[in-house]
Every structure is written in structure tokens, then in C-alpha cells.
Design a protein around this motif. Structure first.
Motif, PDB file in Angstrom:
ATOM      1  N   UNK A 145       5.385  26.310   9.701  1.00  0.00           N
ATOM      2  CA  UNK A 145       5.143  25.066  10.434  1.00  0.00           C
ATOM      3  C   UNK A 145       3.671  24.953  10.829  1.00  0.00           C
ATOM      4  N   UNK A 146       3.107  26.021  11.368  1.00  0.00           N
ATOM      5  CA  UNK A 146       1.688  26.015  11.746  1.00  0.00           C
ATOM      6  C   UNK A 146       0.799  25.757  10.531  1.00  0.00           C
ATOM      7  N   UNK A 147       1.109  26.432   9.446  1.00  0.00           N
ATOM      8  CA  UNK A 147       0.324  26.283   8.219  1.00  0.00           C
ATOM      9  C   UNK A 147       0.434  24.860   7.683  1.00  0.00           C
ATOM     10  N   UNK A 194      -1.911  19.797   6.286  1.00  0.00           N
ATOM     11  CA  UNK A 194      -1.679  18.356   6.283  1.00  0.00           C
ATOM     12  C   UNK A 194      -2.868  17.646   6.934  1.00  0.00           C
ATOM     13  N   UNK A 195      -3.298  18.168   8.069  1.00  0.00           N
ATOM     14  CA  UNK A 195      -4.429  17.571   8.781  1.00  0.00           C
ATOM     15  C   UNK A 195      -5.714  17.667   7.964  1.00  0.00           C
ATOM     16  N   UNK A 196      -5.975  18.829   7.380  1.00  0.00           N
ATOM     17  CA  UNK A 196      -7.187  19.000   6.560  1.00  0.00           C
ATOM     18  C   UNK A 196      -7.214  18.008   5.403  1.00  0.00           C
ATOM     19  N   UNK A 226      -5.695  15.165   5.150  1.00  0.00           N
ATOM     20  CA  UNK A 226      -5.855  13.805   5.653  1.00  0.00           C
ATOM     21  C   UNK A 226      -7.287  13.472   5.995  1.00  0.00           C
ATOM     22  N   UNK A 227      -8.036  14.457   6.463  1.00  0.00           N
ATOM     23  CA  UNK A 227      -9.442  14.248   6.824  1.00  0.00           C
ATOM     24  C   UNK A 227     -10.326  14.038   5.599  1.00  0.00           C
ATOM     25  N   UNK A 228      -9.912  14.562   4.459  1.00  0.00           N
ATOM     26  CA  UNK A 228     -10.695  14.389   3.230  1.00  0.00           C
ATOM     27  C   UNK A 228     -10.720  12.924   2.826  1.00  0.00           C
ATOM     28  N   UNK A 229      -9.616  12.241   3.063  1.00  0.00           N
ATOM     29  CA  UNK A 229      -9.568  10.810   2.830  1.00  0.00           C
ATOM     30  C   UNK A 229      -9.174  10.359   1.439  1.00  0.00           C
ATOM     31  N   UNK A 230      -8.743  11.270   0.587  1.00  0.00           N
ATOM     32  CA  UNK A 230      -8.284  10.838  -0.733  1.00  0.00           C
ATOM     33  C   UNK A 230      -6.895  10.221  -0.592  1.00  0.00           C
ATOM     34  N   UNK A 231      -6.654   9.195  -1.383  1.00  0.00           N
ATOM     35  CA  UNK A 231      -5.360   8.526  -1.380  1.00  0.00           C
ATOM     36  C   UNK A 231      -4.938   8.261  -2.816  1.00  0.00           C
ATOM     37  N   UNK A 232      -3.660   8.144  -3.053  1.00  0.00           N
ATOM     38  CA  UNK A 232      -3.178   7.861  -4.411  1.00  0.00           C
ATOM     39  C   UNK A 232      -3.668   6.494  -4.883  1.00  0.00           C
ATOM     40  N   UNK A 292       1.617  21.948  -1.376  1.00  0.00           N
ATOM     41  CA  UNK A 292       2.625  20.991  -0.907  1.00  0.00           C
ATOM     42  C   UNK A 292       2.158  20.236   0.339  1.00  0.00           C
ATOM     43  N   UNK A 293       1.775  20.914   1.422  1.00  0.00           N
ATOM     44  CA  UNK A 293       1.332  20.142   2.589  1.00  0.00           C
ATOM     45  C   UNK A 293       0.031  19.372   2.345  1.00  0.00           C
ATOM     46  N   UNK A 294      -0.804  19.848   1.449  1.00  0.00           N
ATOM     47  CA  UNK A 294      -2.036  19.118   1.128  1.00  0.00           C
ATOM     48  C   UNK A 294      -1.731  17.799   0.434  1.00  0.00           C
TER      49      UNK A 294
END
Length: 147
Positions: free
Chosen positions: A26-28, A33-35, A37-43, A139-141
Motif C-alpha cells: 500500500x505504501x509503495x 502513483x503520486x510520482x 502523476x507528477x510527471x504529467x504524462x497522460x494517455x 502497475x501503480x505507475x
């Protein structure tokens, strides 16, 4: 026309072995997930939309398999089972609209793309479940990029 995506779950869901492992996962997941999201790439493409749908689907599969549901309460709200289902449907519908309506491609084309996306997500799910140190973050990335 709306085509239902077949579930190609080739990997069995494996529950976490201990509460400590569940807490670590869960922590990982929250961190990666947060990292991402900060990169800002989207499909940007229908194939990426389907890949997002498949990854959210696998995430929901993992959440359902965790025996220590108490650990899951520490997940970010965006990583909840409810959100995973909503996001999987959202990305799948977006791909459907793009492929079948905008591009006017065949349902068979969409099914081929969905199978490819599911294969990729299944590989990332396997590395997540097996806690593969080298690829565990995939997966979380993906989820962080598929908000």
C-alpha cells in the motif's frame, strides 16, 4: 456500437502473505502513483486508453484479492476499488468511442488492441503480485498516468 471488452485474466489473484507485506504494498503503491502523476504524462491513443482500462482492471483484481482489507484503508482515495472500476470503465469507453465512432474501425480491431493491452497489464500485475523488485512499480505507475 459498443463492444464489450473480454476479460483476459491469465493470472490468478494472489493474496498478500502477511499484514506487513500488505502495508508495504500500500505504501509503495501510494508513492509510485503520486510520482507518476507528477510527471504529467497522460494517455493519448486508443491503445493507451485500453492499456489504462486494463491496468485499472488488474488493480481492482489485486484489491479484491488482498486478505487484509484493513491495510487497504491506507490507500489514496484514487486507488480505491470503486475508483478502479470507474476508471477502467472510463478508459474503455473512451477507447470505444475513439476506435469505433471516430476512427470507424472494426470491433475486431478493438478486440486485438484490448488483448494486447491486457497482456501488458497482466505482465505488470504479475510483477506486482510477485513483488519483483526491478519492475514492481509498473502497475501503480501506469495508474498514476491514467488518472
Amino acid at each position: 456500437m459498443h463492444v464489450k471488452m473480454k476479460l483476459f485474466i491469465a493470472v490468478a489473484a494472489l493474496p498478500m502473505a502477511s499484514i506487513a507485506q500488505a502495508n508495504d504494498a500500500v505504501d509503495f503503491a501510494n508513492s509510485e502513483f503520486e510520482k507518476a502523476g507528477k510527471i504529467g504524462t497522460t494517455p493519448q491513443t486508443s491503445g493507451e486508453y485500453l492499456t489504462c482500462a486494463a491496468h485499472w482492471q488488474k488493480w481492482k483484481l489485486w484489491l479484491d484479492s488482498v486478505s487484509d482489507k484493513q491495510s487497504l484503508k491506507m490507500l489514496r482515495a484514487e486507488l480505491s476499488a470503486k475508483n478502479a472500476e470507474e476508471k477502467s470503465n472510463f478508459w474503455y469507453d473512451k477507447a470505444s468511442e475513439e476506435i469505433l465512432i471516430v476512427d470507424e474501425m472494426s470491433p475486431q480491431y478493438m478486440e486485438r488492441l484490448a488483448q494486447k493491452a491486457d497482456k501488458n497489464a497482466a505482465e505488470n500485475y504479475t510483477t506486482w503480485v510477485n513483488q519483483d523488485a526491478n519492475r514492481r512499480k509498473a502497475l501503480p505507475s501506469w495508474l498514476g498516468s491514467c488518472r
